[in-house]
Scaffold this active site. Structure first.
Site, PDB file in Angstrom:
ATOM      1  N   ARG A 130       0.836  -1.188   0.000  1.00 38.51           N
ATOM      2  CA  ARG A 130       0.000   0.000   0.000  1.00 38.51           C
ATOM      3  C   ARG A 130       0.879   1.249   0.000  1.00 38.51           C
ATOM      4  NH1 ARG A 130       2.783   1.599   3.531  1.00 38.51           N
ATOM      5  NH2 ARG A 130       2.575   1.430   5.777  1.00 38.51           N
ATOM      6  N   ASP A 298      -0.390  -0.066  12.633  1.00 44.37           N
ATOM      7  CA  ASP A 298      -1.204   0.619  13.643  1.00 44.37           C
ATOM      8  C   ASP A 298      -1.831  -0.395  14.589  1.00 44.37           C
ATOM      9  OD1 ASP A 298      -0.647   2.978  12.261  1.00 44.37           O
ATOM     10  OD2 ASP A 298      -2.505   2.890  11.113  1.00 44.37           O
TER      11      ASP A 298
END
Length: 356
Positions: A130, A298
């Site tokens: 990504r 995250d």
């Protein structure tokens, strides 16, 4: 007796609405983007956001690195354990972000800009990679005066753990410094994430100024390499980098942990109070189950902190981080499963211990 964790975790970052789409390599080439990177948008990147909407069937997802982390941590913590600070616009996208936070029972303390729209982040997905392009907009208007206000500073005083991403160096270094010093002066835990290679490259002075106050530093392998180059280390070995960063000067006597993830490869941890390097294997998610990797880092921090705050052993913290990251990579975008999240420690989960 269970700990009282009400308001124990405060996070700061840039709340952004992700515009996510699966694309081909030609679009990356057109905008001179790398397949697995994170950058701030320049003027030449701005048409990209509408292109994703018009041509690539983009999805709108709640984002912003630390907000993603705190949503996940709150899912694993007692009610009202976490509060997130950042700046948004007075618009529908801000309500989308707040709605996602509310769904996770994460309390938000937004500064609202009346002049700029809520920030966005283009997420270009190619295979397992990504590429992120952030247009901060309202997020970059966050001002130290917001957290200084007595009704907001009380959240800082009530907390015992702080998590700020490196992205926030581009927005409010005054806030980072004030929170870091408050944590140090009150023997609380201050944690940060390197967030992206450009942080160490372009904010080297700010990173060096903050490092003495950091009790736990998170990052991935490319961010670790960027930090080593910025600090002029003579090594590219991630274990050596972790240990050298852990051993940098500290403002107090508390040891510093450095935690470097490497995707589906091992996680490396070094501490200033030990000559041991702990290397944890990762159970890889089968290709058929992978949605995309956005938000995995995250989620790792979310899982780690959720256990660290509850005084669990380091091995359990890492185990929870790996587990929650694995849950997120099975989704599309930085999302957590709709079903109940309940972490169960892995039997016999332990690292390989090496000495440098």
């Amino acid at each position: 007796m269970a700990q009282n964790l009400r308001g124990a975790l405060v996070g700061f970052c840039n709340p952004l609405l992700d515009i996510s789409a699966v694309v081909d390599d030609s679009l990356l080439a057109e905008y001179k983007l790398k397949a697995n990177d994170a950058i701030m948008a320049s003027p030449e990147h701005l048409p990209l956001f509408q292109t994703l909407i018009d041509k690539y069937n983009a999805a709108f997802l709640p984002g912003g690195s630390a907000q993603n982390t705190l949503r996940g941590a709150q899912r694993l913590l007692p009610e009202d354990s976490a509060v997130f600070f950042g700046a948004v616009g007075n618009d529908e996208n801000a309500q989308r972000l707040k709605g996602a936070a509310d769904k996770a029972k994460l309390r938000t303390n937004y500064m609202v800009s009346q002049t700029k729209p809520t920030g966005t982040c283009a997420l270009l997905i190619t295979g397992k990679n990504r590429s992120m392009v952030a247009n901060l907009s309202a997020a970059e208007t966050y001002d130290f005066s917001h957290v200084q206000a007595p009704e907001n500073w009380k959240d800082i005083e009530a907390a015992r753990f702080y998590y700020i991403t490196g992205f926030f160096f581009a927005v409010s270094t005054d806030t980072i410094e004030a929170v870091a010093k408050h944590a140090h002066d009150n023997n609380k835990t201050f944690t940060m994430n390197l967030s992206a290679p450009f942080v160490a490259e372009f904010f080297t002075a700010q990173v060096e100024k903050t490092l003495p106050y950091i009790n736990i530093l998170f990052g991935n392998e490319t961010e670790a390499d960027a930090l080593a180059r910025a600090l002029k280390f003579d090594t590219s070995d991630i274990k050596q980098i972790a240990k050298r960063v852990a051993d940098l000067p500290r403002a107090g006597s508390r040891p510093r942990l450095v935690v470097f993830t490497q995707g589906s490869e091992s996680t490396v941890i070094a501490s200033s109070d030990s000559d041991e390097i702990r290397v944890y294997g990762v159970t890889e998610v089968p290709d058929a189950e992978v949605g995309d990797t956005n938000g995995a880092g995250d989620a790792f921090v979310a899982g780690f902190l959720s256990q660290y705050m509850q005084e669990q052993p380091l091995d359990t913290c890492v185990d929870a981080g790996h587990w929650l990251a694995g849950q997120v990579v099975r989704q599309i975008g930085p999302n957590y499963p709709e079903t109940e999240l309940k972490f169960v420690p892995t039997a016999d989960f332990a690292p390989t211990v090496e000495k440098l």
